[in-house]
Design an enzyme around this catalytic site. Structure first.
Site, mmCIF file in Angstrom:
data_model
loop_
_atom_site.group_PDB
_atom_site.id
_atom_site.type_symbol
_atom_site.label_atom_id
_atom_site.label_comp_id
_atom_site.label_asym_id
_atom_site.label_seq_id
_atom_site.Cartn_x
_atom_site.Cartn_y
_atom_site.Cartn_z
ATOM 1 N N GLY A 46 0.858 -1.186 0.000
ATOM 2 C CA GLY A 46 0.000 0.000 0.000
ATOM 3 C C GLY A 46 0.884 1.222 0.000
ATOM 4 O O GLY A 46 1.874 1.266 -0.721
ATOM 5 N N GLU A 47 0.568 2.173 0.833
ATOM 6 C CA GLU A 47 1.367 3.395 0.935
ATOM 7 C C GLU A 47 1.923 3.439 2.355
ATOM 8 O O GLU A 47 1.169 3.620 3.317
ATOM 9 C CB GLU A 47 0.469 4.596 0.611
ATOM 10 C CG GLU A 47 1.194 5.895 0.485
ATOM 11 C CD GLU A 47 2.413 5.809 -0.431
ATOM 12 O OE1 GLU A 47 2.302 5.280 -1.557
ATOM 13 O OE2 GLU A 47 3.479 6.277 -0.002
ATOM 14 N N SER A 48 3.238 3.281 2.464
ATOM 15 C CA SER A 48 3.817 3.123 3.810
ATOM 16 C C SER A 48 3.619 4.361 4.681
ATOM 17 O O SER A 48 3.462 4.237 5.894
ATOM 18 C CB SER A 48 5.294 2.744 3.725
ATOM 19 O OG SER A 48 6.007 3.715 3.001
ATOM 20 N N CYS A 78 6.001 -5.354 0.320
ATOM 21 C CA CYS A 78 6.139 -4.005 -0.253
ATOM 22 C C CYS A 78 6.073 -2.932 0.834
ATOM 23 O O CYS A 78 7.011 -2.827 1.622
ATOM 24 C CB CYS A 78 5.113 -3.831 -1.361
ATOM 25 S SG CYS A 78 5.644 -2.627 -2.570
ATOM 26 N N ARG A 109 12.864 3.646 -0.565
ATOM 27 C CA ARG A 109 11.463 3.675 -1.009
ATOM 28 C C ARG A 109 11.404 4.050 -2.486
ATOM 29 O O ARG A 109 12.164 4.904 -2.940
ATOM 30 C CB ARG A 109 10.660 4.702 -0.212
ATOM 31 C CG ARG A 109 10.353 4.248 1.200
ATOM 32 C CD ARG A 109 9.381 5.214 1.865
ATOM 33 N NE ARG A 109 8.142 5.284 1.128
ATOM 34 C CZ ARG A 109 7.370 6.371 1.075
ATOM 35 N NH1 ARG A 109 7.707 7.473 1.697
ATOM 36 N NH2 ARG A 109 6.250 6.347 0.374
ATOM 37 N N ILE A 137 5.181 -3.113 -7.665
ATOM 38 C CA ILE A 137 4.433 -1.864 -7.875
ATOM 39 C C ILE A 137 5.073 -0.761 -7.022
ATOM 40 O O ILE A 137 5.040 -0.835 -5.793
ATOM 41 C CB ILE A 137 2.952 -2.040 -7.475
ATOM 42 C CG1 ILE A 137 2.308 -3.178 -8.263
ATOM 43 C CG2 ILE A 137 2.188 -0.725 -7.683
ATOM 44 C CD1 ILE A 137 0.901 -3.544 -7.815
ATOM 45 N N ARG A 138 5.677 0.227 -7.692
ATOM 46 C CA ARG A 138 6.419 1.280 -6.962
ATOM 47 C C ARG A 138 7.207 0.648 -5.806
ATOM 48 O O ARG A 138 7.131 1.077 -4.653
ATOM 49 C CB ARG A 138 5.470 2.372 -6.437
ATOM 50 C CG ARG A 138 4.751 3.136 -7.537
ATOM 51 C CD ARG A 138 3.935 4.301 -6.996
ATOM 52 N NE ARG A 138 3.124 3.948 -5.844
ATOM 53 C CZ ARG A 138 1.964 3.284 -5.889
ATOM 54 N NH1 ARG A 138 1.471 2.907 -7.057
ATOM 55 N NH2 ARG A 138 1.309 3.018 -4.799
ATOM 56 N N HIS A 173 4.546 -8.291 -4.481
ATOM 57 C CA HIS A 173 3.228 -8.565 -3.893
ATOM 58 C C HIS A 173 2.776 -9.996 -4.170
ATOM 59 O O HIS A 173 2.021 -10.218 -5.121
ATOM 60 C CB HIS A 173 2.175 -7.633 -4.513
ATOM 61 C CG HIS A 173 2.322 -6.202 -4.163
ATOM 62 N ND1 HIS A 173 1.725 -5.639 -3.053
ATOM 63 C CD2 HIS A 173 2.980 -5.211 -4.782
ATOM 64 C CE1 HIS A 173 2.004 -4.354 -3.009
ATOM 65 N NE2 HIS A 173 2.771 -4.061 -4.043
ATOM 66 N N GLU A 175 0.525 -11.447 -2.760
ATOM 67 C CA GLU A 175 -0.942 -11.441 -2.602
ATOM 68 C C GLU A 175 -1.651 -11.015 -3.889
ATOM 69 O O GLU A 175 -2.867 -11.182 -3.993
ATOM 70 C CB GLU A 175 -1.343 -10.540 -1.413
ATOM 71 C CG GLU A 175 -1.225 -9.038 -1.627
ATOM 72 C CD GLU A 175 0.184 -8.461 -1.422
ATOM 73 O OE1 GLU A 175 1.166 -9.215 -1.460
ATOM 74 O OE2 GLU A 175 0.291 -7.227 -1.247
HETATM 75 N N1 GLN Z 1 5.982 2.926 -2.766
HETATM 76 C C1 GLN Z 1 5.137 2.515 -1.694
HETATM 77 C C2 GLN Z 1 5.595 3.121 -0.383
HETATM 78 O O1 GLN Z 1 6.667 3.643 -0.317
HETATM 79 C C3 GLN Z 1 5.062 1.014 -1.556
HETATM 80 C C4 GLN Z 1 4.405 0.440 -2.778
HETATM 81 C C5 GLN Z 1 3.609 -0.781 -2.554
HETATM 82 O O2 GLN Z 1 3.345 -1.227 -1.430
HETATM 83 N N2 GLN Z 1 3.146 -1.299 -3.666
HETATM 84 O O3 GLN Z 1 4.880 3.044 0.571
#
Ligand code: GLN
Length: 192
Positions: A46-48, A78, A109, A137-138, A173, A175
């Site tokens: 997700g978004e940390s 992630c 990150r 993903i990112r 991921h 999942e």
């Molecule tokens: N780039 C996201 C972060 O820094 C992590 C990306 C992800 O969980 N797919 O939180």
């Protein structure tokens, strides 16, 4: 086996679906109370930064830190890996404060850069036959690992799946891959 999935933000439903498919009892963790009696915990992607804020506002940081320090097995994917790592850099290379700091890794990150935001790669994972679909993903980049950290898979020379005792973490991921084998392997090993 009772598996918690941190359910504040990100891909927690997808972790839940994998665990449901494996026949594991799942608890969605949004409060400190939900931590009691867990055998394992998954921290989703997700978004940390968002997950970190929500961990604070929900009062989960301290009880979760205690549970991790006491040896609760955890698998972070992630953003979940980011909150476990003990040495964090933001995308400009500046130090950022660690959240739980239970995984000895230097993590950048969004370390795969903007043009390569997202990609898939067939990964060779120690102990898993054939290849495993790695969905990035990112993704964070693991720049280095400390003593006691085993690299179970690497891609382009960088670790992408690591294990330090009961702490497992992936920069991709599992999942989102439709492949249950990595969750299964983690559950088998930490239950053994
Ligand atoms: N780039 C996201 C972060 O820094 C992590 C990306 C992800 O969980 N797919 O939180």
């Amino acid at each position: 086996m009772k598996a918690g999935v941190l359910a504040l933000q990100g891909s927690f439903r997808e972790h839940r679906e994998v665990l449901d498919a494996l026949g594991v009892e799942v608890i969605e963790v949004r409060t400190p109370q939900a931590l009691s009696g867990l055998d394992v915990l998954f921290l989703p992607g997700g978004e940390s930064t968002t997950i970190t804020k929500l961990l604070r506002t929900s009062g989960l940081v301290e009880p979760l830190q205690r549970a991790l320090d006491e040896g609760l097995p955890v698998f972070g994917t992630c953003a979940g890996l980011i909150v476990l790592a003990d040495d964090l850099r933001d995308q400009h290379g500046a130090n950022a404060p660690a959240v739980f700091g239970v995984l000895g890794c230097t993590v950048l990150r969004n370390g795969y850069g903007t043009q390569l935001d997202s990609f898939e790669a067939a990964l060779r994972i120690d102990g898993i036959e054939g290849t495993f679909p790695g969905v990035f993903i990112r993704a964070p980049l693991i720049e280095s690992t400390g003593p006691g950290v085993e690299v179970l898979a690497a891609h382009d020379g960088a670790p992408v799946l690591v294990r330090q005792g009961r702490v497992w973490a992936a920069t991709f991921h599992p999942e989102l891959s439709g492949d249950l084998r990595l969750h299964q392997r983690f559950l088998q090993e930490v239950a053994a």
